[in-house]
Design a protein around this motif. Structure first.
Motif, PDB file in Angstrom:
ATOM      1  N   PRO A  67     -61.783  21.703  24.002  1.00 53.77           N
ATOM      2  CA  PRO A  67     -62.573  20.469  24.134  1.00 53.77           C
ATOM      3  C   PRO A  67     -62.191  19.372  23.145  1.00 53.77           C
ATOM      4  O   PRO A  67     -62.137  18.194  23.514  1.00 53.77           O
ATOM      5  N   ALA A  68     -61.901  19.728  21.917  1.00 55.12           N
ATOM      6  CA  ALA A  68     -61.592  18.719  20.902  1.00 55.12           C
ATOM      7  C   ALA A  68     -60.250  18.044  21.147  1.00 55.12           C
ATOM      8  O   ALA A  68     -59.990  16.972  20.595  1.00 55.12           O
ATOM      9  N   GLU A  69     -59.401  18.652  21.986  1.00 55.05           N
ATOM     10  CA  GLU A  69     -58.067  18.109  22.231  1.00 55.05           C
ATOM     11  C   GLU A  69     -57.903  17.632  23.668  1.00 55.05           C
ATOM     12  O   GLU A  69     -56.788  17.374  24.125  1.00 55.05           O
ATOM     13  N   THR A  70     -59.021  17.501  24.385  1.00 54.69           N
ATOM     14  CA  THR A  70     -58.979  17.190  25.814  1.00 54.69           C
ATOM     15  C   THR A  70     -59.873  15.998  26.126  1.00 54.69           C
ATOM     16  O   THR A  70     -60.926  15.824  25.520  1.00 54.69           O
ATOM     17  N   ALA A  71     -59.445  15.163  27.064  1.00 58.73           N
ATOM     18  CA  ALA A  71     -60.256  14.035  27.521  1.00 58.73           C
ATOM     19  C   ALA A  71     -60.110  13.884  29.025  1.00 58.73           C
ATOM     20  O   ALA A  71     -59.080  14.255  29.609  1.00 58.73           O
ATOM     21  N   LEU A  72     -61.143  13.346  29.648  1.00 54.68           N
ATOM     22  CA  LEU A  72     -61.123  13.009  31.068  1.00 54.68           C
ATOM     23  C   LEU A  72     -60.813  11.526  31.192  1.00 54.68           C
ATOM     24  O   LEU A  72     -61.507  10.694  30.605  1.00 54.68           O
ATOM     25  N   LEU A  73     -59.776  11.181  31.951  1.00 55.27           N
ATOM     26  CA  LEU A  73     -59.383   9.793  32.162  1.00 55.27           C
ATOM     27  C   LEU A  73     -59.644   9.422  33.618  1.00 55.27           C
ATOM     28  O   LEU A  73     -59.027   9.969  34.534  1.00 55.27           O
ATOM     29  N   CYS A  74     -60.547   8.474  33.827  1.00 53.14           N
ATOM     30  CA  CYS A  74     -60.941   8.031  35.167  1.00 53.14           C
ATOM     31  C   CYS A  74     -60.256   6.696  35.453  1.00 53.14           C
ATOM     32  O   CYS A  74     -60.454   5.726  34.719  1.00 53.14           O
ATOM     33  N   ILE A  75     -59.482   6.639  36.519  1.00 52.82           N
ATOM     34  CA  ILE A  75     -58.604   5.506  36.763  1.00 52.82           C
ATOM     35  C   ILE A  75     -59.034   4.677  37.976  1.00 52.82           C
ATOM     36  O   ILE A  75     -59.102   5.181  39.106  1.00 52.82           O
ATOM     37  N   ASP A  76     -59.363   3.424  37.745  1.00 46.11           N
ATOM     38  CA  ASP A  76     -59.410   2.358  38.761  1.00 46.11           C
ATOM     39  C   ASP A  76     -60.382   2.554  39.920  1.00 46.11           C
ATOM     40  O   ASP A  76     -60.149   2.003  41.006  1.00 46.11           O
ATOM     41  N   VAL A  77     -61.449   3.304  39.737  1.00 47.85           N
ATOM     42  CA  VAL A  77     -62.443   3.377  40.821  1.00 47.85           C
ATOM     43  C   VAL A  77     -63.338   2.157  40.652  1.00 47.85           C
ATOM     44  O   VAL A  77     -64.406   2.211  40.046  1.00 47.85           O
ATOM     45  N   GLN A  78     -62.871   1.057  41.203  1.00 47.78           N
ATOM     46  CA  GLN A  78     -63.481  -0.246  41.002  1.00 47.78           C
ATOM     47  C   GLN A  78     -64.027  -0.807  42.310  1.00 47.78           C
ATOM     48  O   GLN A  78     -63.676  -0.343  43.399  1.00 47.78           O
ATOM     49  N   ASN A  79     -64.846  -1.836  42.186  1.00 46.49           N
ATOM     50  CA  ASN A  79     -65.491  -2.399  43.369  1.00 46.49           C
ATOM     51  C   ASN A  79     -64.495  -2.894  44.404  1.00 46.49           C
ATOM     52  O   ASN A  79     -64.743  -2.797  45.609  1.00 46.49           O
ATOM     53  N   TYR A  80     -63.361  -3.431  43.956  1.00 44.52           N
ATOM     54  CA  TYR A  80     -62.401  -3.993  44.916  1.00 44.52           C
ATOM     55  C   TYR A  80     -61.932  -2.938  45.912  1.00 44.52           C
ATOM     56  O   TYR A  80     -61.699  -3.248  47.094  1.00 44.52           O
ATOM     57  N   MET A 116     -63.592  -0.455  47.079  1.00 45.29           N
ATOM     58  CA  MET A 116     -64.655   0.067  47.926  1.00 45.29           C
ATOM     59  C   MET A 116     -65.187  -0.965  48.906  1.00 45.29           C
ATOM     60  O   MET A 116     -66.088  -0.683  49.686  1.00 45.29           O
ATOM     61  N   GLU A 117     -64.635  -2.174  48.869  1.00 48.62           N
ATOM     62  CA  GLU A 117     -65.074  -3.210  49.795  1.00 48.62           C
ATOM     63  C   GLU A 117     -64.589  -2.912  51.212  1.00 48.62           C
ATOM     64  O   GLU A 117     -63.450  -2.479  51.402  1.00 48.62           O
ATOM     65  N   LEU A 118     -65.430  -3.152  52.192  1.00 47.47           N
ATOM     66  CA  LEU A 118     -65.061  -2.959  53.593  1.00 47.47           C
ATOM     67  C   LEU A 118     -64.356  -4.201  54.112  1.00 47.47           C
ATOM     68  O   LEU A 118     -64.717  -5.328  53.770  1.00 47.47           O
ATOM     69  N   HIS A 119     -63.346  -4.009  54.924  1.00 46.20           N
ATOM     70  CA  HIS A 119     -62.574  -5.124  55.455  1.00 46.20           C
ATOM     71  C   HIS A 119     -63.370  -5.881  56.510  1.00 46.20           C
ATOM     72  O   HIS A 119     -64.143  -5.308  57.282  1.00 46.20           O
ATOM     73  N   ASP A 120     -63.163  -7.198  56.545  1.00 35.75           N
ATOM     74  CA  ASP A 120     -63.794  -8.014  57.579  1.00 35.75           C
ATOM     75  C   ASP A 120     -63.157  -7.755  58.943  1.00 35.75           C
ATOM     76  O   ASP A 120     -63.837  -7.765  59.970  1.00 35.75           O
ATOM     77  N   ARG A 134     -63.671   9.684  52.377  1.00 36.70           N
ATOM     78  CA  ARG A 134     -63.300  10.597  51.293  1.00 36.70           C
ATOM     79  C   ARG A 134     -63.893  10.129  49.963  1.00 36.70           C
ATOM     80  O   ARG A 134     -64.384  10.937  49.177  1.00 36.70           O
ATOM     81  N   MET A 135     -63.844   8.839  49.721  1.00 33.64           N
ATOM     82  CA  MET A 135     -64.376   8.322  48.459  1.00 33.64           C
ATOM     83  C   MET A 135     -65.870   8.596  48.333  1.00 33.64           C
ATOM     84  O   MET A 135     -66.338   9.119  47.306  1.00 33.64           O
ATOM     85  N   HIS A 136     -66.623   8.242  49.362  1.00 27.24           N
ATOM     86  CA  HIS A 136     -68.080   8.401  49.292  1.00 27.24           C
ATOM     87  C   HIS A 136     -68.517   9.860  49.436  1.00 27.24           C
ATOM     88  O   HIS A 136     -69.495  10.282  48.808  1.00 27.24           O
ATOM     89  N   GLY A 137     -67.791  10.630  50.237  1.00 27.85           N
ATOM     90  CA  GLY A 137     -68.210  11.998  50.501  1.00 27.85           C
ATOM     91  C   GLY A 137     -67.694  13.023  49.511  1.00 27.85           C
ATOM     92  O   GLY A 137     -68.322  14.068  49.310  1.00 27.85           O
ATOM     93  N   THR A 138     -66.565  12.725  48.859  1.00 27.41           N
ATOM     94  CA  THR A 138     -65.937  13.712  47.981  1.00 27.41           C
ATOM     95  C   THR A 138     -65.643  13.167  46.592  1.00 27.41           C
ATOM     96  O   THR A 138     -66.160  13.674  45.592  1.00 27.41           O
ATOM     97  N   VAL A 139     -64.806  12.149  46.508  1.00 28.22           N
ATOM     98  CA  VAL A 139     -64.270  11.733  45.211  1.00 28.22           C
ATOM     99  C   VAL A 139     -65.347  11.228  44.257  1.00 28.22           C
ATOM    100  O   VAL A 139     -65.452  11.712  43.120  1.00 28.22           O
ATOM    101  N   ILE A 140     -66.139  10.268  44.683  1.00 31.90           N
ATOM    102  CA  ILE A 140     -67.133   9.693  43.770  1.00 31.90           C
ATOM    103  C   ILE A 140     -68.169  10.725  43.329  1.00 31.90           C
ATOM    104  O   ILE A 140     -68.421  10.869  42.126  1.00 31.90           O
ATOM    105  N   PRO A 141     -68.798  11.473  44.260  1.00 31.09           N
ATOM    106  CA  PRO A 141     -69.787  12.455  43.780  1.00 31.09           C
ATOM    107  C   PRO A 141     -69.202  13.553  42.908  1.00 31.09           C
ATOM    108  O   PRO A 141     -69.816  13.956  41.914  1.00 31.09           O
ATOM    109  N   ARG A 142     -68.013  14.031  43.222  1.00 31.73           N
ATOM    110  CA  ARG A 142     -67.425  15.101  42.408  1.00 31.73           C
ATOM    111  C   ARG A 142     -66.950  14.585  41.061  1.00 31.73           C
ATOM    112  O   ARG A 142     -67.072  15.281  40.043  1.00 31.73           O
ATOM    113  N   LEU A 143     -66.410  13.379  41.038  1.00 32.97           N
ATOM    114  CA  LEU A 143     -65.985  12.814  39.761  1.00 32.97           C
ATOM    115  C   LEU A 143     -67.192  12.502  38.892  1.00 32.97           C
ATOM    116  O   LEU A 143     -67.154  12.733  37.674  1.00 32.97           O
TER     117      LEU A 143
END
Length: 224
Positions: free
Chosen positions: A25-38, A40-44, A58-67
């Motif tokens: 634990p003291a030598e480990t970190a979790l790095l979360c990359i670029d899960v930003q609003n842009y 997740m926007e739905l296309h017009d 996948r983002m809403h059903g798996t990635v975001i809740p598990r992360l």
């Protein structure tokens, strides 16, 4: 099939199984990359919205809740959670790298304070957590993250986020080149398509990182 035998590319089909992962634990970190609003926007455009529908599912059903669950487990165990995001420091984006200025999908102009550049609320940094802002694909190349990790005594970086075949992959390769031990959490990442996601996991696995599922990582690290 365990992480030791999954996601193997042509080059590693007959390679020996890797040793067990040891992530103090003291030598480990979790790095979360670029899960930003842009992202997740739905296309017009209805056609584009349909084309990107599997990614959003996948983002809403798996990635975001598990992360989010993984973030909470790291925090509860006193293990550092670090965040990286794309944004430009100047309103006109002159500070962006060439990859962020190229015409097409990757041409992102998102000033620091724009709504599009903010990390999605579900994965927002907790008070006191480090957030680095990058104008490159790699979170290491475009920031002082390498120095920060070294100063903190971090040797092992657990990577998650989007997009697997772009900013995640670029960051993983940079970390590996700087001799960090890298672990990618496959169900906490996504690419534009599942095929791109899977292909990139096979490309980077066993040379730049080890690819595991979140349940396997929890067992390895003894996380709740």
């Amino acid at each position: 099939m365990s992480w030791k035998t999954r996601n193997r590319s042509f080059y590693y089909q007959g390679a020996p199984e890797p040793e067990d992962l040891v992530l103090p634990p003291a030598e480990t970190a979790l790095l979360c990359i670029d899960v930003q609003n842009y992202g997740m926007e739905l296309h017009d455009d209805p056609a584009e919205r349909e084309r990107w529908a599997p990614f959003h599912e996948r983002m809403h059903g798996t990635v975001i809740p598990r992360l989010r669950s993984l973030q909470d487990s790291f925090r509860a165990a006193g293990i550092d959670v670090i965040h990286a995001r794309i944004a430009c420091l100047l309103e006109d984006g002159r500070d962006r790298s060439l990859s962020q200025k190229m015409p097409g999908w990757n041409n992102l102009l998102m000033p620091l304070t724009s709504e599009a550049s903010q990390i999605v609320p579900e994965l927002a940094p907790a008070p006191g957590e480090i957030v680095v802002t990058k104008t490159t694909d790699s979170a290491l190349t475009g920031t002082n993250l390498r120095l920060v990790l070294s100063n903190m005594g971090i040797r092992n970086v657990v990577v998650a986020g989007i997009y697997t075949d772009q900013c995640v992959s670029s960051t993983v390769r940079s970390l590996a080149d700087e001799s960090f031990n890298v672990v990618v959490v496959e169900d906490c990442c996504a690419a534009g398509t599942d095929a791109l996601h899977q292909h990139e996991l096979e490309v980077i696995n066993m040379i730049y990182c080890h690819v595991v599922r979140s349940d396997e990582l929890r067992a390895i690290m003894g996380l709740d």
